[in-house]
Design an enzyme around this catalytic site. Structure first.
Site, PDB file in Angstrom:
ATOM      1  NE  ARG A  27      -4.282  -1.564   0.498  1.00  0.00           N
ATOM      2  CZ  ARG A  27      -5.340  -1.430   1.289  1.00  0.00           C
ATOM      3  NH1 ARG A  27      -5.469  -0.377   2.045  1.00  0.00           N
ATOM      4  NH2 ARG A  27      -6.269  -2.339   1.288  1.00  0.00           N
ATOM      5  NE  ARG A  31      -7.276   5.617   3.007  1.00  0.00           N
ATOM      6  CZ  ARG A  31      -8.120   4.857   3.684  1.00  0.00           C
ATOM      7  NH1 ARG A  31      -9.272   5.335   4.086  1.00  0.00           N
ATOM      8  NH2 ARG A  31      -7.817   3.608   3.964  1.00  0.00           N
ATOM      9  NE  ARG A  40      -9.745   9.661  -1.504  1.00  0.00           N
ATOM     10  CZ  ARG A  40     -10.160   9.320  -0.294  1.00  0.00           C
ATOM     11  NH1 ARG A  40     -10.401   8.060  -0.020  1.00  0.00           N
ATOM     12  NH2 ARG A  40     -10.305  10.219   0.639  1.00  0.00           N
ATOM     13  CG  ASP A  77      -9.187  -2.608  -4.023  1.00  0.00           C
ATOM     14  OD1 ASP A  77      -8.506  -2.078  -3.125  1.00  0.00           O
ATOM     15  OD2 ASP A  77     -10.059  -3.469  -3.784  1.00  0.00           O
ATOM     16  CE1 TYR A 154     -13.202  -6.888   2.155  1.00  0.00           C
ATOM     17  CE2 TYR A 154     -11.705  -8.544   1.289  1.00  0.00           C
ATOM     18  CZ  TYR A 154     -11.955  -7.476   2.126  1.00  0.00           C
ATOM     19  OH  TYR A 154     -10.958  -6.995   2.946  1.00  0.00           O
TER      20      TYR A 154
END
Ligand code: CP3
Length: 351
Positions: A27, A31, A40, A77, A154
């Site tokens: 990652r 963020r 973003r 992703d 998921y």
């Protein structure tokens, strides 16, 4: 094709001699970087960022502009595959990923179709090709996918889960139905990773984030068996080089030998494992990637340097180690602490 200027990441994955331990960070584009948050905001939301070739390329490059990392990772992703299968992925602010149409019945699973990456997910292969052009041989590009089991959790739960109650109920009550889903996902992942390799990915990583929540026997049957099928279905050579495969099961410390036997070239380790013990266990079968606790990055430079040194020393001399965190970097990390880590690994490295 442009010549690769820095190939120590690919060499370490194949346990070939290197001048120092390579490092990248799971990652690494994300963020914790203010420039990521700005990109973003320009895109509007996370999926729009993934689907915009120029912006996906821009955020992939951001951590490399700040730190002398030894690999880039495609910005995308793992949930692109279920999205392409029609489940309708969205990200509710502060709540993580969700699906409009999670899998509720056997019929939902029966009607799922294996994806065709070049037609269903061309934004991903376009991003891979654009990033390769932008990298211009600076460092190798990693492609990735989720493992079938992790994707299935998921898709069945419809979102992130604490106890995986729906997915585990299916595992014990309707194992054939879960196998049907995992089989379609494995074929989709093979297609997806081979398309990434054909578009320029030089190594691939399979993220099995939730393999570690399975029982000892269930892990082999419902997660590892499908990752093995994927490894055996992947393109092994591209541009005259081997394309190494990294398997990362978070919480997978119990199964390292079985994972190494899949035919992959490297294992990702989370921070609960002693990397020296893992090396003694797997011997010369595979390289090892990891495994600093991401929480260390919340501490001071002195602690970060000490912890990095502990891991480098535990692995010991010689090639076959790729430094990384034991899981993804979190949004609260100070970017300066990442600089401290990267520089520490590069100066202490004992190769
Ligand atoms: O490593 C990289 O820099 C490449 C990009 C990457 C992302 N997700 C970007 C992302 C990779 C390799 C992933 C993998 C991924 N995605 C995994 C497996 C790895 C792991 O961390 O265990 C999983 C389980 C997902 C699913 C997913 N995507 C979740 C649970 C979330 C929410 C995370 C959160 O903290 O809210 C995402 C969104 C996501 N994927 C973000 C990023 C940068 C944050 C999105 C945002 O900007 O708000």
């Amino acid at each position: 094709m442009t010549k690769l200027k820095n190939d120590r990441f690919l060499r370490a994955l194949l346990r070939q001699p290197v001048d120092r331990t390579p490092i990248w960070i799971m990652r690494q584009a994300g963020r914790y970087l203010p420039e990521y948050r700005a990109s973003r905001a320009t895109a509007g939301d996370f999926m729009s960022l993934c689907k915009n070739t120029e912006l996906a390329c821009e955020v992939t490059m951001q951590p490399l502009e700040r730190y002398p990392l030894d690999a880039a990772i495609l910005f995308s992703d793992i949930l692109t595959i279920p999205d392409a299968m029609g489940l309708g992925l969205y990200f509710a602010e502060g709540e993580g990923p969700k699906f409009h149409k999670p899998l509720h019945s056997a019929a939902d699973i029966e009607k799922l179709e294996v994806i065709d990456t070049f037609s269903d997910l061309s934004y991903v292969t376009d991003a891979v090709a654009a990033i390769r052009r932008e990298l211009n041989g600076r460092v190798p590009l990693i492609g990735f996918s989720g493992s079938p089991w992790t994707l299935a959790t998921y898709m069945i739960e419809g979102q992130s889960s604490r106890d995986f109650s729906r997915a585990k109920t299916m595992l014990y009550q309707q194992p054939e139905l879960l196998h049907q889903l995992l089989d379609k996902l494995a074929l989709s992942v093979i297609d997806y990773l081979n398309a990434q390799i054909a578009s320029g990915a030089q190594a691939v990583q399979i993220f099995d984030t939730w393999g570690g929540v399975l029982s000892h026997a269930a892990y082999r049957e419902f997660s590892l068996a499908y990752m093995e099928k994927i490894v055996k279905g992947l393109t092994t050579q591209a541009e005259g080089r081997q394309v190494p495969v990294i398997l990362f099961t978070k919480g997978g410390g119990n199964w390292l030998l079985a994972m190494a036997d899949t035919g992959c070239q490297a294992l990702g380790l989370d921070w609960t494992v002693n990397i020296g013990d893992a090396r003694r266990l797997v011997g010369d079968r595979v390289a090892l990637q990891g495994n600093m606790d991401p929480a260390v990055l919340r501490s001071s430079p002195a602690v970060i340097e000490r912890e990095a040194e502990t891991i480098l020393q535990a692995f010991g001399d010689g090639s076959g180690h790729i430094f990384n965190l034991g899981h993804g970097i979190t949004p609260d990390i100070d970017p300066n602490n990442v600089k401290v880590l990267v520089e520490a690994v590069q100066s202490i490295s004992v190769c």
